[in-house]
Design a protein around this motif. Structure first.
Motif, mmCIF file in Angstrom:
data_model
loop_
_atom_site.group_PDB
_atom_site.id
_atom_site.type_symbol
_atom_site.label_atom_id
_atom_site.label_comp_id
_atom_site.label_asym_id
_atom_site.label_seq_id
_atom_site.Cartn_x
_atom_site.Cartn_y
_atom_site.Cartn_z
ATOM 1 N N LEU A 1 0.808 -1.213 0.000
ATOM 2 C CA LEU A 1 0.000 0.000 0.000
ATOM 3 C C LEU A 1 0.838 1.258 0.000
ATOM 4 N N LEU A 2 2.042 1.147 0.532
ATOM 5 C CA LEU A 2 2.856 2.345 0.694
ATOM 6 C C LEU A 2 3.709 2.653 -0.530
ATOM 7 N N SER A 3 3.631 1.799 -1.540
ATOM 8 C CA SER A 3 4.389 2.062 -2.759
ATOM 9 C C SER A 3 3.721 3.186 -3.539
ATOM 10 N N ALA A 4 4.463 3.758 -4.453
ATOM 11 C CA ALA A 4 3.914 4.884 -5.215
ATOM 12 C C ALA A 4 3.814 4.544 -6.687
ATOM 13 N N CYS A 5 2.809 5.111 -7.352
ATOM 14 C CA CYS A 5 2.661 4.953 -8.791
ATOM 15 C C CYS A 5 3.728 5.760 -9.506
ATOM 16 N N GLY A 6 4.073 5.305 -10.705
ATOM 17 C CA GLY A 6 4.950 6.144 -11.523
ATOM 18 C C GLY A 6 6.193 5.409 -11.955
ATOM 19 N N SER A 7 6.630 5.678 -13.162
ATOM 20 C CA SER A 7 7.826 5.054 -13.690
ATOM 21 C C SER A 7 9.070 5.801 -13.244
ATOM 22 N N VAL B 1 -5.239 7.916 -6.895
ATOM 23 C CA VAL B 1 -4.669 6.825 -6.102
ATOM 24 C C VAL B 1 -5.220 6.868 -4.680
ATOM 25 N N TYR B 2 -5.399 8.076 -4.171
ATOM 26 C CA TYR B 2 -5.974 8.225 -2.832
ATOM 27 C C TYR B 2 -7.365 7.595 -2.763
ATOM 28 N N ASN B 3 -8.184 7.827 -3.783
ATOM 29 C CA ASN B 3 -9.537 7.274 -3.778
ATOM 30 C C ASN B 3 -9.551 5.760 -3.899
ATOM 31 N N VAL B 4 -8.605 5.209 -4.641
ATOM 32 C CA VAL B 4 -8.481 3.753 -4.691
ATOM 33 C C VAL B 4 -8.112 3.230 -3.303
ATOM 34 N N SER C 1 -13.266 -11.672 -3.022
ATOM 35 C CA SER C 1 -13.287 -10.517 -3.927
ATOM 36 C C SER C 1 -12.362 -9.418 -3.415
ATOM 37 N N TYR C 2 -12.288 -9.286 -2.093
ATOM 38 C CA TYR C 2 -11.398 -8.292 -1.495
ATOM 39 C C TYR C 2 -9.936 -8.662 -1.744
ATOM 40 N N ASN C 3 -9.612 -9.926 -1.607
ATOM 41 C CA ASN C 3 -8.243 -10.392 -1.880
ATOM 42 C C ASN C 3 -7.826 -10.044 -3.305
ATOM 43 N N LYS C 4 -8.746 -10.267 -4.234
ATOM 44 C CA LYS C 4 -8.461 -9.964 -5.640
ATOM 45 C C LYS C 4 -8.276 -8.456 -5.829
ATOM 46 N N LEU C 5 -9.075 -7.671 -5.146
ATOM 47 C CA LEU C 5 -8.956 -6.216 -5.211
ATOM 48 C C LEU C 5 -7.580 -5.767 -4.736
ATOM 49 N N VAL C 6 -7.114 -6.317 -3.630
ATOM 50 C CA VAL C 6 -5.797 -5.956 -3.093
ATOM 51 C C VAL C 6 -4.694 -6.362 -4.069
ATOM 52 N N ASP C 7 -4.817 -7.564 -4.635
ATOM 53 C CA ASP C 7 -3.810 -8.022 -5.603
ATOM 54 C C ASP C 7 -3.747 -7.085 -6.803
ATOM 55 N N ASP C 8 -4.903 -6.711 -7.317
ATOM 56 C CA ASP C 8 -4.942 -5.821 -8.484
ATOM 57 C C ASP C 8 -4.413 -4.431 -8.133
ATOM 58 N N TYR C 9 -4.688 -3.990 -6.920
ATOM 59 C CA TYR C 9 -4.173 -2.685 -6.484
ATOM 60 C C TYR C 9 -2.653 -2.701 -6.405
ATOM 61 N N ASN C 10 -2.109 -3.762 -5.829
ATOM 62 C CA ASN C 10 -0.658 -3.841 -5.695
ATOM 63 C C ASN C 10 0.025 -3.929 -7.058
ATOM 64 N N THR C 11 -0.620 -4.608 -8.011
ATOM 65 C CA THR C 11 -0.100 -4.649 -9.375
ATOM 66 C C THR C 11 -0.151 -3.257 -9.996
ATOM 67 N N PHE C 12 -1.258 -2.568 -9.765
ATOM 68 C CA PHE C 12 -1.459 -1.217 -10.303
ATOM 69 C C PHE C 12 -0.391 -0.239 -9.801
ATOM 70 N N ILE C 13 -0.152 -0.201 -8.495
ATOM 71 C CA ILE C 13 0.766 0.805 -7.973
ATOM 72 C C ILE C 13 2.222 0.503 -8.300
ATOM 73 N N ASN C 14 2.494 -0.735 -8.704
ATOM 74 C CA ASN C 14 3.860 -1.085 -9.072
ATOM 75 C C ASN C 14 4.079 -1.124 -10.575
ATOM 76 N N SER C 15 3.066 -0.664 -11.335
ATOM 77 C CA SER C 15 3.172 -0.650 -12.789
ATOM 78 C C SER C 15 3.826 0.644 -13.262
ATOM 79 N N PRO C 16 4.684 0.563 -14.275
ATOM 80 C CA PRO C 16 5.348 1.762 -14.818
ATOM 81 C C PRO C 16 4.453 2.505 -15.786
ATOM 82 N N PHE C 17 3.659 3.440 -15.273
ATOM 83 C CA PHE C 17 2.751 4.186 -16.151
ATOM 84 C C PHE C 17 3.541 5.258 -16.917
#
Length: 338
Positions: free
Chosen positions: A9-15, A202-205, A322-338
């Motif tokens: 959760l504490l990771s940040a978005c961004g390449s 990201v805050y709203n997610v 469903s919550y577990n899947k949400l967390v997994d997708d969130y962690n993938t999202f914040i660690n993706s190089p946008f």
């Protein structure tokens, strides 16, 4: 039925490119800050995530395996009960717990120090023993060792597990209490940092996931699962559900704010997996609320099939999945190089 805590959760978005482009501006801003961020990074984040993973495994897997075992192999007084008709109930595996124990053990005697270090060390020791006992019990029944010794080893292992579980459960409670405070503090710090940085999407997610976690915690605090779902305090669930729904509406609105998305260098496609999971989690929470309002009990056949209970609509177990899947997708999202 237990709470899943956020890892990553504490990771940040961004390449890295984006980080480099913003570095000059960030450095200038940093000189005006007198206070260091409270959000963990580096070795602190590694250790924090290891502890969170341990808490996840214990609450999501180990306690359920423990409860199911005693339900199947104990009488009303907790004494050993032999399986009937040479058909023993399956003993749940604790592979996630075993892996989490190995990871957490790497950080126990190393800096940085956390308020939960003492509790983690004790818990790791006790859980290691109990996890091995569960595995030994599973092997014993799978190999039909009871035919060779007329259930003597099964009864001995049962008594050992029963005795050690009293201590282990106290240690789990102590560890959870320390981790709950630690996680709350980190989530608040992360949320503040996101707002301060203008990362409102990201805050709203993050806020939606936090509210979903509170919804599940409400069920956990009451000891609710599929078998006793109608014992849920409807008013308490609905109160948290209303905040959860509000955060969902804010997330959907934020995901369509093209101006803000552009500012954060995001697109709707970047958020698609998270939004899909958020939709599913919202639907499951709503289905559960509908079940509670209509007093629709879950069939005994479904309750007696723990491996499939998370496929039944309107169950705490399906909400958790469903919550577990949400967390997994969130962690993938914040660690993706946008």
């Amino acid at each position: 039925m237990s709470t899943i805590l956020l890892v990553g959760l504490l990771s940040a978005c961004g390449s890295d490119d984006k980080a480099s482009a913003d570095k000059a501006s960030a450095d200038k801003e940093e000189t005006t800050k007198e206070q260091k961020s409270d959000v963990y990074s580096g070795k602190e984040l590694e250790k924090y995530n290891a502890y969170v993973e341990l808490s996840n495994a214990v609450n999501m897997e180990f306690l359920e395996a423990q409860s199911q075992y005693f339900q199947d192999y104990s009488d009303e007084n907790g004494k050993y009960k032999k399986p009937s008709n040479d058909n023993y109930p399956p003993i749940r595996a604790v592979g996630l717990t075993t892996n989490a124990l190995e990871d957490a053990n790497k950080y126990l005697d190393k800096s940085p120090s956390f308020a939960a270090d003492k509790e983690a060390a004790k818990l790791v020791k006790d859980l290691d023993k109990d996890s091995k006992t569960l595995t030994e019990l599973d092997n014993y029944y799978r190999s039909k060792g009871y035919i060779d010794d007329n259930f003597k080893k099964g009864e001995t292992l049962h008594n050992d597990f029963l005795k050690s579980s009293e201590t282990t459960n106290k240690d789990i409670k102590a560890f959870n209490e320390k981790m709950s405070k630690l996680i709350d503090k980190q989530q608040e710090a992360a949320a503040k940092e996101m707002k301060d940085a203008g990362e409102l999407t990201v805050y709203n997610v993050n806020n939606f996931i936090t509210q979903a976690e509170k919804l599940i915690t409400t069920l956990e605090s009451q000891g609710i699962n599929a078998s006793n779902v109608l014992d849920t305090d409807l008013a308490a669930y609905e109160d948290v559900y209303n905040q959860f729904t509000k955060s969902y509406d804010e997330l959907i609105k934020a995901s369509k704010d093209e101006k803000q998305l552009k500012k954060e260098e995001l697109t709707e496609d970047d958020l698609s997996s998270v939004i899909n999971s958020a939709n599913t989690t919202k639907a499951e929470a709503s289905s559960l609320l509908n079940r509670l309002k209509n007093k629709e009990a879950i069939s005994q056949a479904d309750i007696e099939s723990p491996s499939f209970i998370n496929t039944v609509e309107g169950t705490p177990e399906r909400l958790m999945e469903s919550y577990n899947k949400l967390v997994d997708d969130y962690n993938t999202f914040i660690n993706s190089p946008f």
